[in-house]
Design a protein around this motif. Structure first.
Motif, mmCIF file in Angstrom:
data_model
loop_
_atom_site.group_PDB
_atom_site.id
_atom_site.type_symbol
_atom_site.label_atom_id
_atom_site.label_comp_id
_atom_site.label_asym_id
_atom_site.label_seq_id
_atom_site.Cartn_x
_atom_site.Cartn_y
_atom_site.Cartn_z
ATOM 1 N N PRO A 55 0.812 -1.220 0.000
ATOM 2 C CA PRO A 55 0.000 0.000 0.000
ATOM 3 C C PRO A 55 0.845 1.269 0.000
ATOM 4 O O PRO A 55 0.308 2.358 -0.166
ATOM 5 N N PHE A 56 2.137 1.144 0.191
ATOM 6 C CA PHE A 56 2.993 2.333 0.313
ATOM 7 C C PHE A 56 3.772 2.632 -0.962
ATOM 8 O O PHE A 56 3.810 3.761 -1.417
ATOM 9 N N CYS A 57 4.424 1.612 -1.531
ATOM 10 C CA CYS A 57 5.232 1.860 -2.727
ATOM 11 C C CYS A 57 4.638 1.235 -3.980
ATOM 12 O O CYS A 57 5.099 1.501 -5.083
ATOM 13 N N GLY A 58 3.601 0.388 -3.834
ATOM 14 C CA GLY A 58 2.913 -0.128 -5.000
ATOM 15 C C GLY A 58 3.527 -1.370 -5.623
ATOM 16 O O GLY A 58 3.050 -1.854 -6.639
ATOM 17 N N ARG A 59 4.580 -1.898 -5.025
ATOM 18 C CA ARG A 59 5.191 -3.097 -5.596
ATOM 19 C C ARG A 59 4.270 -4.308 -5.446
ATOM 20 O O ARG A 59 3.563 -4.424 -4.445
ATOM 21 N N SER A 60 4.283 -5.204 -6.415
ATOM 22 C CA SER A 60 3.418 -6.377 -6.298
ATOM 23 C C SER A 60 4.017 -7.365 -5.307
ATOM 24 O O SER A 60 5.223 -7.616 -5.291
ATOM 25 N N LEU A 61 3.159 -7.933 -4.453
ATOM 26 C CA LEU A 61 3.605 -8.791 -3.351
ATOM 27 C C LEU A 61 3.037 -10.198 -3.424
ATOM 28 O O LEU A 61 3.399 -11.042 -2.614
ATOM 29 N N SER A 62 2.151 -10.487 -4.376
ATOM 30 C CA SER A 62 1.524 -11.808 -4.402
ATOM 31 C C SER A 62 2.090 -12.652 -5.531
ATOM 32 O O SER A 62 2.482 -12.138 -6.578
ATOM 33 N N ARG A 63 2.123 -13.961 -5.300
ATOM 34 C CA ARG A 63 2.600 -14.871 -6.346
ATOM 35 C C ARG A 63 1.691 -14.825 -7.563
ATOM 36 O O ARG A 63 2.138 -14.980 -8.689
ATOM 37 N N GLU A 64 0.405 -14.594 -7.313
ATOM 38 C CA GLU A 64 -0.538 -14.508 -8.425
ATOM 39 C C GLU A 64 -0.111 -13.407 -9.402
ATOM 40 O O GLU A 64 -0.101 -13.611 -10.614
ATOM 41 N N LEU A 65 0.257 -12.260 -8.872
ATOM 42 C CA LEU A 65 0.678 -11.161 -9.750
ATOM 43 C C LEU A 65 2.021 -11.452 -10.391
ATOM 44 O O LEU A 65 2.241 -11.143 -11.558
ATOM 45 N N TRP A 66 2.939 -12.055 -9.630
ATOM 46 C CA TRP A 66 4.257 -12.376 -10.202
ATOM 47 C C TRP A 66 4.090 -13.335 -11.360
ATOM 48 O O TRP A 66 4.727 -13.193 -12.396
ATOM 49 N N ASN A 67 3.217 -14.333 -11.196
ATOM 50 C CA ASN A 67 2.994 -15.292 -12.274
ATOM 51 C C ASN A 67 2.369 -14.617 -13.490
ATOM 52 O O ASN A 67 2.718 -14.928 -14.622
ATOM 53 N N ARG A 68 1.443 -13.691 -13.238
ATOM 54 C CA ARG A 68 0.825 -12.968 -14.351
ATOM 55 C C ARG A 68 1.873 -12.167 -15.106
ATOM 56 O O ARG A 68 1.853 -12.113 -16.325
ATOM 57 N N GLU A 69 2.789 -11.547 -14.337
ATOM 58 C CA GLU A 69 3.803 -10.714 -14.995
ATOM 59 C C GLU A 69 4.767 -11.575 -15.799
ATOM 60 O O GLU A 69 5.256 -11.153 -16.841
ATOM 61 N N LYS A 70 5.046 -12.783 -15.316
ATOM 62 C CA LYS A 70 5.967 -13.674 -16.024
ATOM 63 C C LYS A 70 5.423 -14.080 -17.381
ATOM 64 O O LYS A 70 6.175 -14.277 -18.319
ATOM 65 N N LYS A 71 4.095 -14.212 -17.443
ATOM 66 C CA LYS A 71 3.487 -14.707 -18.681
ATOM 67 C C LYS A 71 3.499 -13.663 -19.781
ATOM 68 O O LYS A 71 3.278 -13.974 -20.936
ATOM 69 N N LYS A 72 3.705 -12.389 -19.424
ATOM 70 C CA LYS A 72 3.675 -11.316 -20.421
ATOM 71 C C LYS A 72 4.829 -11.458 -21.411
ATOM 72 O O LYS A 72 5.920 -11.831 -21.033
#
Ligand code: ZN
Length: 72
Positions: A55-72
């Motif tokens: 909530p402070f710097c906006g970095r993604s913290l969940s594996r779900e988001l990391w996996n989504r970003e990897k697929k791009k």
């Protein structure tokens, strides 16, 4: 371990926890987010809300988001 100082500070005050979900068995998990970062509410039997983003710097913290970003 924490993306920014503010999140680290919230963790040191006990508002945020950084633990694998199976270690939070003393409380109630309010979300189904695949993450190790949670907001912690309440005392003896706390509730936990998983975090997709810091909530402070906006970095993604969940594996779900990391996996989504990897697929791009
Ligand atoms: Zn952060």
């Amino acid at each position: 371990m924490f993306c920014c100082d503010l999140l680290g500070e919230m963790a040191s005050r006990g508002f945020v926890v950084h633990e694998p979900i199976h270690k939070l068995a003393n409380g109630r998990i309010l979300t189904e987010i695949d993450t190790d970062y949670f907001f912690q509410f309440g005392g003896e039997r706390p509730s936990y809300a998983g975090l997709h983003y810091c909530p402070f710097c906006g970095r993604s913290l969940s594996r779900e988001l990391w996996n989504r970003e990897k697929k791009k």
